[in-house]
Design a protein around this motif. Structure first.
Motif, PDB file in Angstrom:
ATOM      1  N   ASP A 287       0.745  -1.224  -0.266  1.00 29.59           N
ATOM      2  CA  ASP A 287      -0.064  -0.225  -0.182  1.00 29.59           C
ATOM      3  C   ASP A 287       0.024   1.421   0.336  1.00 29.59           C
ATOM      4  N   ARG A 288       2.296   1.213   0.544  1.00 29.82           N
ATOM      5  CA  ARG A 288       3.224   2.380   0.338  1.00 29.82           C
ATOM      6  C   ARG A 288       3.453   2.360  -1.512  1.00 29.82           C
ATOM      7  N   ILE A 289       3.339   1.802  -2.091  1.00 28.03           N
ATOM      8  CA  ILE A 289       3.470   1.804  -3.314  1.00 28.03           C
ATOM      9  C   ILE A 289       2.014   2.652  -4.041  1.00 28.03           C
ATOM     10  N   PHE A 290       0.774   1.613  -4.013  1.00 26.68           N
ATOM     11  CA  PHE A 290      -0.360   2.197  -4.156  1.00 26.68           C
ATOM     12  C   PHE A 290      -0.801   3.341  -3.798  1.00 26.68           C
ATOM     13  N   LYS A 291      -0.489   3.515  -2.890  1.00 25.53           N
ATOM     14  CA  LYS A 291      -1.019   5.238  -2.158  1.00 25.53           C
ATOM     15  C   LYS A 291      -0.282   6.217  -2.576  1.00 25.53           C
ATOM     16  N   ASP A 292       1.404   6.217  -3.183  1.00 23.83           N
ATOM     17  CA  ASP A 292       1.718   6.801  -3.929  1.00 23.83           C
ATOM     18  C   ASP A 292       1.679   7.669  -5.072  1.00 23.83           C
ATOM     19  N   SER A 293       1.049   8.924  -5.111  1.00 26.86           N
ATOM     20  CA  SER A 293       0.300   8.917  -6.398  1.00 26.86           C
ATOM     21  C   SER A 293       1.479   9.131  -7.900  1.00 26.86           C
ATOM     22  N   ASP A 294       2.473   9.405  -7.199  1.00 23.58           N
ATOM     23  CA  ASP A 294       3.605   9.428  -8.279  1.00 23.58           C
ATOM     24  C   ASP A 294       4.291   7.483  -9.420  1.00 23.58           C
ATOM     25  N   ALA A 295       3.985   6.291  -8.164  1.00 26.17           N
ATOM     26  CA  ALA A 295       3.908   5.228  -8.754  1.00 26.17           C
ATOM     27  C   ALA A 295       3.751   4.834 -10.019  1.00 26.17           C
ATOM     28  N   LYS A 296       2.081   5.563 -10.212  1.00 28.99           N
ATOM     29  CA  LYS A 296       1.498   5.553 -11.658  1.00 28.99           C
ATOM     30  C   LYS A 296       2.266   6.123 -13.005  1.00 28.99           C
TER      31      LYS A 296
ATOM     32  N   ASN B  90       3.640  -2.778 -11.747  1.00 26.94           N
ATOM     33  CA  ASN B  90       2.608  -4.081 -12.273  1.00 26.94           C
ATOM     34  C   ASN B  90       3.026  -4.946 -11.618  1.00 26.94           C
ATOM     35  N   GLN B  91       4.245  -5.382 -10.951  1.00 21.53           N
ATOM     36  CA  GLN B  91       5.327  -6.312 -10.158  1.00 21.53           C
ATOM     37  C   GLN B  91       3.973  -6.269  -9.121  1.00 21.53           C
ATOM     38  N   ALA B  92       4.047  -4.957  -8.451  1.00 19.38           N
ATOM     39  CA  ALA B  92       3.353  -4.938  -6.934  1.00 19.38           C
ATOM     40  C   ALA B  92       1.500  -5.126  -7.395  1.00 19.38           C
ATOM     41  N   VAL B  93       1.347  -4.937  -8.400  1.00 21.33           N
ATOM     42  CA  VAL B  93      -0.606  -5.617  -9.116  1.00 21.33           C
ATOM     43  C   VAL B  93       0.100  -7.067  -8.789  1.00 21.33           C
ATOM     44  N   ASP B  94       0.171  -7.373  -9.211  1.00 19.47           N
ATOM     45  CA  ASP B  94       0.498  -8.976  -8.886  1.00 19.47           C
ATOM     46  C   ASP B  94       0.703  -9.336  -8.061  1.00 19.47           C
ATOM     47  N   LEU B  95       1.596  -8.921  -7.236  1.00 19.86           N
ATOM     48  CA  LEU B  95       2.420  -9.647  -6.032  1.00 19.86           C
ATOM     49  C   LEU B  95       0.520  -9.359  -5.061  1.00 19.86           C
TER      50      LEU B  95
END
Length: 313
Positions: free
Chosen positions: A160-169, A178-183
């Protein structure tokens, strides 16, 4: 005698006229060349201003066709080509190549000032991007370690630390995102399977449904390298006994578990994706190779990715 003098005078006049005409043509030709060169250089600089680097490159090349040895046109052309290459590398998230090309543009002696300024700014931005990419990678590695330890809920919390950071997109981070989404999908599947984060034991139903009329059906082939597994048919037991490689039927139970729990197919699939992302061909490894790697990574206190990069390449 007078006729000879007259002829000399005539030829002198002719020579002067020829020289004058030739000189005038050379001057006119030089002036035209200079004008064409100047127009090409102006067009090239305007294209750079508009960030139309392909047009700028063609215009600098046109200038060089009229002044083949012009150092300024050649220097600006090379700068433009390097800058365009750096921009392309950024689009592909090839940050190392981008950094190299931007640095060439920035350090060009007597280069075109606009390109030098843009390269300097781009290098600062690139440094920020790389720092953020490293941070996302560390978060992902931590989440993968938690996944390998079957702490699926905690792994999702870390992601969630990745997904909650708007820059990650942003496009720069597409691969790691995409790796984080798969995991996360693998975590959710495991949580759903076990309810409390513990994966369901797929072998339990088949084991309970199997009669144990004779222990000879599942005799171990070699106590040093294999173990008895309930639920195998006669033919499967024979195949396991004759199998020369390693799988879950021919190795000790300890080599199929993490923290006392069976390594799931989802974990193996996720590990293969990690290998692929690290530039390692996952098809070169059997499922048991993957299990061994997951176990070894946990014992070493590191992520599977880090372990694989160190031991599989």
């Amino acid at each position: 005698m007078e006729g000879i003098r007259l002829k000399k005078w005539v030829w002198t006049i002719i020579a002067v006229v020829v020289i004058a005409v030739a000189g005038g043509y050379a001057y006119a030709n030089h002036r035209m060349t200079q004008q064409t060169y100047t127009a090409a250089m102006t067009a090239a600089k305007n294209a750079v201003q508009d960030k139309n680097y392909s047009v700028a490159e063609a215009a600098f090349q046109e200038a060089l066709r009229h002044k083949s040895n012009d150092a300024t046109a050649q220097r600006y052309l090379t700068q433009t080509q390097d800058f365009a290459s750096a921009e392309s590398a950024m689009g592909d998230s090839d940050f190392d190549s981008a950094k190299s090309d931007y640095t060439k543009v920035k350090t060009t002696a007597d280069g075109y000032s606009i390109l030098t300024q843009r390269a300097t700014k781009a290098l600062k931005q690139l440094k920020t991007i790389q720092l953020k990419e490293d941070m996302y990678q560390q978060i992902y590695d931590q989440a993968m370690t938690e996944y390998n330890g079957q702490s699926y809920t905690q792994s999702n919390a870390t992601l969630d630390r990745i997904f909650k950071d708007s820059d990650a997109k942003q496009s720069y981070y597409t691969d790691i995102y995409n790796q984080a989404v798969d995991l996360r999908s693998a975590n959710n599947k495991a949580i759903k399977g076990g309810g409390d984060g513990t994966p369901a034991d797929d072998s339990s139903s088949s084991t309970s449904a199997t009669t144990t009329s004779s222990s000879s059906d599942t005799t171990t082939s070699d106590s040093s390298t294999s173990s008895t597994v309930a639920g195998l048919t006669d033919s499967e037991s024979a195949a396991a006994k004759n199998y020369k490689g390693s799988n879950e039927y021919t190795v000790p139970k300890s080599r199929t578990q993490l923290n006392g729990k069976t390594i799931t197919a989802a974990q193996i699939t996720a590990a293969r994706k990690t290998l692929k992302a690290a530039g390692i061909q996952p098809g070169s490894f059997s499922d048991q190779d993957i299990r061994d790697g997951l176990i070894a990574a946990q014992k070493a206190g590191t992520s599977f990715k880090t372990y694989a990069e160190k031991n599989y390449k």
